[in-house]
Design an enzyme around this catalytic site. Structure first.
Site, mmCIF file in Angstrom:
data_model
loop_
_atom_site.group_PDB
_atom_site.id
_atom_site.type_symbol
_atom_site.label_atom_id
_atom_site.label_comp_id
_atom_site.label_asym_id
_atom_site.label_seq_id
_atom_site.Cartn_x
_atom_site.Cartn_y
_atom_site.Cartn_z
ATOM 1 N N ILE A 146 -15.248 12.827 60.509
ATOM 2 C CA ILE A 146 -14.608 12.326 59.236
ATOM 3 C C ILE A 146 -13.531 13.308 58.850
ATOM 4 C CG2 ILE A 146 -15.564 11.689 56.740
ATOM 5 C CD1 ILE A 146 -17.869 10.600 58.647
ATOM 6 N N GLY A 147 -12.764 13.079 58.161
ATOM 7 C CA GLY A 147 -12.153 13.939 56.851
ATOM 8 C C GLY A 147 -10.887 13.078 55.909
ATOM 9 N N PHE A 159 -11.640 8.350 59.357
ATOM 10 C CA PHE A 159 -12.560 8.698 60.586
ATOM 11 C C PHE A 159 -11.634 9.339 62.578
ATOM 12 C CE2 PHE A 159 -13.301 4.426 59.988
ATOM 13 C CZ PHE A 159 -12.710 4.303 61.916
ATOM 14 N N ALA A 160 -12.894 9.825 62.811
ATOM 15 C CA ALA A 160 -11.930 10.165 64.596
ATOM 16 C C ALA A 160 -13.440 9.577 65.045
ATOM 17 C CB ALA A 160 -11.188 11.232 64.516
ATOM 18 N N CYS A 176 -13.739 21.894 64.175
ATOM 19 C CA CYS A 176 -14.317 21.170 62.655
ATOM 20 C C CYS A 176 -14.669 22.830 62.251
ATOM 21 C CB CYS A 176 -15.162 20.203 62.358
ATOM 22 S SG CYS A 176 -14.722 18.569 62.350
#
Length: 216
Positions: A146-147, A159-160, A176
């Site tokens: 999440i970023g 999100f991915a 990350c």
């Protein structure tokens, strides 16, 4: 309930995804569109968050190696460190106006995690959080990153979720910025590949439940 428009965009180059988000954020701020969720996949790309955009120390591959593998590199303009996107990974870009009652950036990230934890639970996977770390974890392995970015309380990025992602490509980076934990996917955990359309439907359903939205 507030309405939510869902846009399923398919496979979209990363720079085109950035342009689409900028367009939607401007429209959401102007009030010309309702809250919108963009679901898509990206061709192989490494993205640098604002935390590391001046540094490539968490990118382990050279430009030549990335070029040979067909992996692009972009500064993302979102929070966080370095991450990888590629086919088989469900990327969600919620363009939500958090005003007036959800104006809490920390809670917004936790709510996104909750959506993905519920998606995993639907597949019988016990996923959760790690204290001090962002994202969704299964054991010591991250299944979703999440970023986010907020501008006047309108959200972008997001999100991915690794569904059938090529996990080998994560070896090109320190995901990350966390060197001592791994990365996994729904396919690897389940031993079979779930249908992307089913995962998308689960994401939409749980996002609506968590955020009090209704698909328009």
């Amino acid at each position: 309930m507030k309405p939510l428009v869902v846009r399923r965009a398919g496979l979209v180059p990363y720079d085109a995804g950035l342009a689409l988000q900028a367009e939607l954020v401007a429209a959401r701020k102007a009030g010309t569109i309702p809250d919108t969720l963009v679901l898509l996949e990206h061709p192989p790309v490494i993205t640098l968050g604002v935390k590391v955009r001046q540094s490539r120390e968490h990118v382990l591959a050279s430009d030549e190696q990335l070029g040979a593998l067909g992996v692009a590199l972009f500064e993302a303009g979102r929070g966080g460190d370095v991450t990888y996107h590629g086919p088989g990974q469900l990327v969600g870009y919620p363009i939500l106006d958090l005003k007036p009652d959800r104006m809490d950036a920390h809670k917004y990230v936790r709510d996104l995690e909750e959506v993905l934890i519920r998606v995993c639970a639907g597949y019988g996977i016990e996923a959760g959080r790690k204290p001090g770390l962002t994202g969704v974890w299964v054991g010591e392995e991250k299944v979703a990153a999440i970023g986010v970015r907020l501008s006047r309380w309108v959200t972008s990025h997001g999100f991915a979720l690794n569904v059938t992602t090529n996990l080998g490509h994560f070896g090109l980076i320190v995901p990350c910025g966390i060197a001592d934990r791994g990365v996994t996917s729904l396919e690897r955990i389940l031993g079979t590949a779930p249908a992307m359309a089913d995962v998308e439907a689960a994401v939409v359903g749980h996002l609506c439940a968590v955020f009090g939205l209704d698909v328009a």
